[in-house]
Scaffold this motif. Structure first.
Motif, PDB file in Angstrom:
ATOM      1  N   ASP A  70      41.963  18.102  10.671  1.00  0.00           N
ATOM      2  CA  ASP A  70      42.079  17.845  11.899  1.00  0.00           C
ATOM      3  C   ASP A  70      42.478  16.387  11.058  1.00  0.00           C
ATOM      4  N   GLN A  71      43.730  15.922  10.813  1.00  0.00           N
ATOM      5  CA  GLN A  71      44.586  15.185  10.547  1.00  0.00           C
ATOM      6  C   GLN A  71      44.525  13.916  10.457  1.00  0.00           C
ATOM      7  N   GLU A  72      43.928  13.721  12.276  1.00  0.00           N
ATOM      8  CA  GLU A  72      43.569  12.489  12.796  1.00  0.00           C
ATOM      9  C   GLU A  72      42.522  11.608  12.509  1.00  0.00           C
ATOM     10  N   GLU A  73      41.506  12.484  11.632  1.00  0.00           N
ATOM     11  CA  GLU A  73      39.799  12.067  11.491  1.00  0.00           C
ATOM     12  C   GLU A  73      39.749  12.013  10.074  1.00  0.00           C
ATOM     13  N   VAL A  74      40.698  11.475   9.702  1.00  0.00           N
ATOM     14  CA  VAL A  74      40.677  11.709   7.763  1.00  0.00           C
ATOM     15  C   VAL A  74      40.799  10.130   8.024  1.00  0.00           C
ATOM     16  N   PRO A  75      40.443   9.282   7.420  1.00  0.00           N
ATOM     17  CA  PRO A  75      40.549   7.408   7.048  1.00  0.00           C
ATOM     18  C   PRO A  75      42.031   7.662   6.743  1.00  0.00           C
ATOM     19  N   ASP A  76      42.161   6.674   6.696  1.00  0.00           N
ATOM     20  CA  ASP A  76      43.956   5.738   6.639  1.00  0.00           C
ATOM     21  C   ASP A  76      43.696   5.579   5.133  1.00  0.00           C
ATOM     22  N   TYR A  77      42.181   4.599   5.036  1.00  0.00           N
ATOM     23  CA  TYR A  77      42.324   4.110   2.812  1.00  0.00           C
ATOM     24  C   TYR A  77      42.481   5.687   2.332  1.00  0.00           C
ATOM     25  N   LEU A  78      42.172   6.198   2.431  1.00  0.00           N
ATOM     26  CA  LEU A  78      42.396   7.338   1.269  1.00  0.00           C
ATOM     27  C   LEU A  78      43.975   8.305   1.322  1.00  0.00           C
ATOM     28  N   ASN A  79      43.887   7.448   2.014  1.00  0.00           N
ATOM     29  CA  ASN A  79      46.397   7.864   1.858  1.00  0.00           C
ATOM     30  C   ASN A  79      46.330   9.309   2.221  1.00  0.00           C
ATOM     31  N   PRO A  80      45.763   9.583   2.674  1.00  0.00           N
ATOM     32  CA  PRO A  80      45.961  11.617   2.540  1.00  0.00           C
ATOM     33  C   PRO A  80      47.688  11.795   3.272  1.00  0.00           C
ATOM     34  N   LYS A  81      47.863  13.148   2.689  1.00  0.00           N
ATOM     35  CA  LYS A  81      49.424  13.317   2.956  1.00  0.00           C
ATOM     36  C   LYS A  81      48.474  15.146   3.014  1.00  0.00           C
ATOM     37  N   PHE A  82      49.776  15.573   4.177  1.00  0.00           N
ATOM     38  CA  PHE A  82      49.624  16.238   4.433  1.00  0.00           C
ATOM     39  C   PHE A  82      50.564  17.795   4.537  1.00  0.00           C
ATOM     40  N   SER A  83      50.421  18.762   3.599  1.00  0.00           N
ATOM     41  CA  SER A  83      51.815  19.438   3.404  1.00  0.00           C
ATOM     42  C   SER A  83      52.463  19.698   4.214  1.00  0.00           C
ATOM     43  N   SER A  84      51.804  20.285   5.284  1.00  0.00           N
ATOM     44  CA  SER A  84      51.886  20.876   6.648  1.00  0.00           C
ATOM     45  C   SER A  84      50.791  20.498   8.344  1.00  0.00           C
ATOM     46  N   LEU A  85      51.748  20.651   9.090  1.00  0.00           N
ATOM     47  CA  LEU A  85      50.861  20.216  10.280  1.00  0.00           C
ATOM     48  C   LEU A  85      49.964  21.507  10.590  1.00  0.00           C
ATOM     49  N   ILE A  86      48.828  20.934  10.594  1.00  0.00           N
ATOM     50  CA  ILE A  86      47.430  21.652  11.334  1.00  0.00           C
ATOM     51  C   ILE A  86      47.131  22.399  12.585  1.00  0.00           C
ATOM     52  N   ASP A  87      47.333  23.520  13.145  1.00  0.00           N
ATOM     53  CA  ASP A  87      46.987  23.879  14.556  1.00  0.00           C
ATOM     54  C   ASP A  87      45.209  24.122  14.460  1.00  0.00           C
ATOM     55  N   ILE A  88      44.676  22.888  14.935  1.00  0.00           N
ATOM     56  CA  ILE A  88      43.013  23.043  15.266  1.00  0.00           C
ATOM     57  C   ILE A  88      42.585  23.581  16.461  1.00  0.00           C
ATOM     58  N   GLU A  89      43.900  24.433  17.635  1.00  0.00           N
ATOM     59  CA  GLU A  89      42.722  25.588  17.839  1.00  0.00           C
ATOM     60  C   GLU A  89      42.682  26.990  17.768  1.00  0.00           C
ATOM     61  N   LEU A  90      43.657  27.070  16.894  1.00  0.00           N
ATOM     62  CA  LEU A  90      42.962  27.979  16.477  1.00  0.00           C
ATOM     63  C   LEU A  90      42.306  28.946  16.147  1.00  0.00           C
ATOM     64  N   PRO A  91      41.450  30.835  15.845  1.00  0.00           N
ATOM     65  CA  PRO A  91      40.520  31.245  15.614  1.00  0.00           C
ATOM     66  C   PRO A  91      41.418  31.331  14.324  1.00  0.00           C
ATOM     67  N   SER A  92      40.526  31.608  12.838  1.00  0.00           N
ATOM     68  CA  SER A  92      40.219  31.774  11.626  1.00  0.00           C
ATOM     69  C   SER A  92      41.108  33.090  11.785  1.00  0.00           C
ATOM     70  N   SER A  93      41.308  34.386  12.598  1.00  0.00           N
ATOM     71  CA  SER A  93      42.392  34.944  12.547  1.00  0.00           C
ATOM     72  C   SER A  93      43.870  35.160  12.349  1.00  0.00           C
ATOM     73  N   HIS A  94      43.667  33.716  13.175  1.00  0.00           N
ATOM     74  CA  HIS A  94      45.325  33.389  13.783  1.00  0.00           C
ATOM     75  C   HIS A  94      45.407  32.220  12.413  1.00  0.00           C
ATOM     76  N   SER A  95      44.436  31.605  11.577  1.00  0.00           N
ATOM     77  CA  SER A  95      44.871  30.770  11.183  1.00  0.00           C
ATOM     78  C   SER A  95      45.892  30.985   9.888  1.00  0.00           C
ATOM     79  N   THR A  96      45.851  29.570   8.935  1.00  0.00           N
ATOM     80  CA  THR A  96      46.351  30.172   7.376  1.00  0.00           C
ATOM     81  C   THR A  96      45.503  28.729   6.919  1.00  0.00           C
ATOM     82  N   ASN A  97      45.535  29.729   5.101  1.00  0.00           N
ATOM     83  CA  ASN A  97      45.421  27.968   4.616  1.00  0.00           C
ATOM     84  C   ASN A  97      46.220  27.380   4.291  1.00  0.00           C
ATOM     85  N   HIS A  98      46.330  25.757   4.044  1.00  0.00           N
ATOM     86  CA  HIS A  98      46.603  24.873   4.118  1.00  0.00           C
ATOM     87  C   HIS A  98      45.528  23.876   2.518  1.00  0.00           C
TER      88      HIS A  98
END
Length: 197
Positions: A70-98
């Motif tokens: 969950d992008q909102e749970e990664v602490p800001d001090y780690l300077n995270p950069k996400f390549s795409s939005l992550i849908d946290i509600e999807l089951p694995s069968s409808h999800s993709t690698n990120h």
């Protein structure tokens, strides 16, 4: 989805490997998967072999479709950069690698933790568990060297069984009927106290 929600919390997740490590002449890296249930804490420690050195390090974190961060749970001090939005509600069968990156400037030892979640999996006919893997990251060191952590976490997680569908459907209907009647009774008592006869 109900079948998984009803049954899987009652079952145990088994980690066949909960620590991964990497070591070379420049740095050592260790990571531990901590916690019970479908949400884990990913504890990481990086130690530079030259403790007086300051280094820019980027962790390139691959997250398979069976997990999510969950992008909102990664602490800001780690300077995270996400390549795409992550849908946290999807089951694995409808999800993709990120993939996302953690960008650090460190001296000596550096430790951090962030949450990672296992996605729910589709029910199966007769196999109540599924083996899932979480690979280690790539470590980009000083802009010109990349090290790959080849070790990976392995977890056996519970999945629902299709033969339980009738039980889950009937249980869900029964609970919804009880909930509706409870709301009606509570509303009825509330209106009698508000409106005098």
């Amino acid at each position: 989805m109900n079948i998984i929600v009803f049954i899987s919390p009652l079952l145990i997740i088994t980690l066949s490997q909960n620590i991964i490590t990497f070591d070379n002449s420049v740095l050592s890296f260790s990571r531990e998967l901590i916690g019970i249930g479908f949400t884990k804490q990913l504890y990481t420690k990086i130690s530079l072999k030259n403790p007086s050195e300051k280094a820019f390090i980027t962790l390139i974190e691959p997250v398979p479709y069976t997990w999510f961060v969950d992008q909102e749970e990664v602490p800001d001090y780690l300077n995270p950069k996400f390549s795409s939005l992550i849908d946290i509600e999807l089951p694995s069968s409808h999800s993709t690698n990120h993939t996302f990156t953690i960008n650090l400037e460190i001296t000596g030892d550096y430790e951090f933790t962030y949450p990672i979640h296992m996605r729910y999996n589709d029910p199966t006919y007769d196999v109540p568990y599924k083996m899932i893997k979480l690979p280690g990251p790539q470590i980009k060191y000083k802009e010109n060297q990349i090290f790959t952590v080849n070790d990976e976490f392995m977890a056996e997680i519970p999945v629902g069984l299709t033969k339980h569908i009738p039980i889950v459907v009937m249980g869900t209907i029964l609970l919804e009927i009880i909930a509706v009647f409870s709301i009606i009774l509570a509303a009825n008592k509330f209106t009698h106290h508000i409106i005098p006869k």
